[in-house]
Design a protein around this motif. Sequence first.
Motif, PDB file in Angstrom:
ATOM      1  N   GLY A   1      24.332   0.858  -2.602  1.00 38.34           N
ATOM      2  CA  GLY A   1      23.918  -0.453  -3.097  1.00 38.34           C
ATOM      3  C   GLY A   1      23.010  -0.349  -4.308  1.00 38.34           C
ATOM      4  N   THR A   2      22.276  -1.407  -4.550  1.00 38.44           N
ATOM      5  CA  THR A   2      21.365  -1.465  -5.693  1.00 38.44           C
ATOM      6  C   THR A   2      19.916  -1.369  -5.203  1.00 38.44           C
ATOM      7  N   ILE A   3      19.015  -1.224  -6.149  1.00 37.76           N
ATOM      8  CA  ILE A   3      17.595  -1.085  -5.832  1.00 37.76           C
ATOM      9  C   ILE A   3      16.924  -2.444  -6.012  1.00 37.76           C
ATOM     10  N   PRO A   4      16.270  -2.953  -5.003  1.00 33.47           N
ATOM     11  CA  PRO A   4      15.670  -4.293  -5.090  1.00 33.47           C
ATOM     12  C   PRO A   4      14.576  -4.367  -6.151  1.00 33.47           C
ATOM     13  N   ASP A   5      14.489  -5.525  -6.797  1.00 34.65           N
ATOM     14  CA  ASP A   5      13.484  -5.728  -7.839  1.00 34.65           C
ATOM     15  C   ASP A   5      12.063  -5.653  -7.299  1.00 34.65           C
ATOM     16  N   GLY A   6      11.906  -5.864  -6.010  1.00 34.35           N
ATOM     17  CA  GLY A   6      10.581  -5.841  -5.402  1.00 34.35           C
ATOM     18  C   GLY A   6       9.890  -4.496  -5.505  1.00 34.35           C
ATOM     19  N   LEU A   7      10.640  -3.455  -5.865  1.00 33.50           N
ATOM     20  CA  LEU A   7      10.036  -2.136  -6.027  1.00 33.50           C
ATOM     21  C   LEU A   7       8.977  -2.155  -7.137  1.00 33.50           C
ATOM     22  N   ALA A   8       9.142  -3.060  -8.079  1.00 31.70           N
ATOM     23  CA  ALA A   8       8.193  -3.163  -9.183  1.00 31.70           C
ATOM     24  C   ALA A   8       6.839  -3.702  -8.720  1.00 31.70           C
ATOM     25  N   ASP A   9       6.787  -4.326  -7.537  1.00 32.74           N
ATOM     26  CA  ASP A   9       5.531  -4.883  -7.025  1.00 32.74           C
ATOM     27  C   ASP A   9       4.667  -3.838  -6.336  1.00 32.74           C
ATOM     28  N   LEU A  10       5.190  -2.657  -6.136  1.00 32.79           N
ATOM     29  CA  LEU A  10       4.446  -1.610  -5.420  1.00 32.79           C
ATOM     30  C   LEU A  10       3.558  -0.865  -6.411  1.00 32.79           C
ATOM     31  N   SER A  11       2.395  -1.420  -6.656  1.00 30.15           N
ATOM     32  CA  SER A  11       1.495  -0.879  -7.680  1.00 30.15           C
ATOM     33  C   SER A  11       0.850   0.443  -7.288  1.00 30.15           C
ATOM     34  N   GLN A  12       0.901   0.799  -5.989  1.00 23.90           N
ATOM     35  CA  GLN A  12       0.297   2.061  -5.530  1.00 23.90           C
ATOM     36  C   GLN A  12       1.304   3.209  -5.452  1.00 23.90           C
ATOM     37  N   LEU A  13       2.533   2.938  -5.818  1.00 22.42           N
ATOM     38  CA  LEU A  13       3.588   3.944  -5.677  1.00 22.42           C
ATOM     39  C   LEU A  13       3.394   5.087  -6.667  1.00 22.42           C
ATOM     40  N   GLU A  14       3.183   6.292  -6.145  1.00 22.30           N
ATOM     41  CA  GLU A  14       2.953   7.475  -6.967  1.00 22.30           C
ATOM     42  C   GLU A  14       4.119   8.456  -6.927  1.00 22.30           C
TER      43      GLU A  14
ATOM     44  N   ASP B   1       0.819  -1.219   0.000  1.00 19.31           N
ATOM     45  CA  ASP B   1       0.000   0.000   0.000  1.00 19.31           C
ATOM     46  C   ASP B   1       0.852   1.267   0.000  1.00 19.31           C
ATOM     47  N   LEU B   2       2.149   1.112  -0.132  1.00 13.19           N
ATOM     48  CA  LEU B   2       3.038   2.280  -0.113  1.00 13.19           C
ATOM     49  C   LEU B   2       2.781   3.162  -1.333  1.00 13.19           C
ATOM     50  N   SER B   3       2.516   4.441  -1.099  1.00 12.90           N
ATOM     51  CA  SER B   3       2.245   5.370  -2.199  1.00 12.90           C
ATOM     52  C   SER B   3       3.372   6.368  -2.413  1.00 12.90           C
ATOM     53  N   SER B   4       4.213   6.576  -1.397  1.00  4.73           N
ATOM     54  CA  SER B   4       5.323   7.530  -1.520  1.00  4.73           C
ATOM     55  C   SER B   4       6.570   6.951  -0.875  1.00  4.73           C
TER      56      SER B   4
END
Length: 214
Positions: free
Chosen positions: A28-41, A15-18
């Motif tokens: 470091g690197t950015i985890p691939d799981g960031l793509a799962d955050l469909s509410q991220l605006e 539910d993370l939006s920001s």
Amino acid sequence: DLKGSIPREIRNLLDLSSLIISYNGITGTIPDGLADLSQLEILHLHGNRLQGTVPRLTFKGQTKSSFIADCGSPSEFDTPLDCPDCTMCCNSQQECDVRESQTNFGKWASVIFGSAILALFLASTVFCAFGENFPTAGNALHAIGKDSAYSFFLSSSPIAWVLAIAVLATQALCFGFFIDEAKLEFGDDRMWRYSFFCPRNNLECRNESDVTSI
């Protein structure tokens, strides 16, 4: 300042939006799981020491300041952060600029130039085949110009056509080089003037360019 890396468990915050972690000491690197955050605006990653690639984001940026990362040049590293969905890219000097239109310019220029070449070719072919039936055919050479290489297209000589096509191909090649150098690519060390500044205490980036649109 925050330090360390972005935890992989961030993918569980569905539910993370920001996510605003700009101007910190995150590495470091950015985890691939960031793509799962469909509410991220809103995603602000600039001002850190992150490397690699930002995953493709589900939600598309609504404003120029929606998704910001250090994908500009010069960079702290040999290769800037790759962020295909970012709306704004910043460099190591905290200068930023929008990513929009970096590819549309080349596409539209190619379409227009290609259409002009096709129209010229078709018009020349029709003129050579039915030129005597056009009452204004005698004015065509005058309109194009006797010193123009394009006037060779009005000739029935194969040699003249070869010369005209060679000139046209050379111009198209030069045009292609121009488009390649003129397009905006943040990953390259180009002499691009960044127009925006993204302050620490504001979610919106500020346009500091002295160039105004007409």
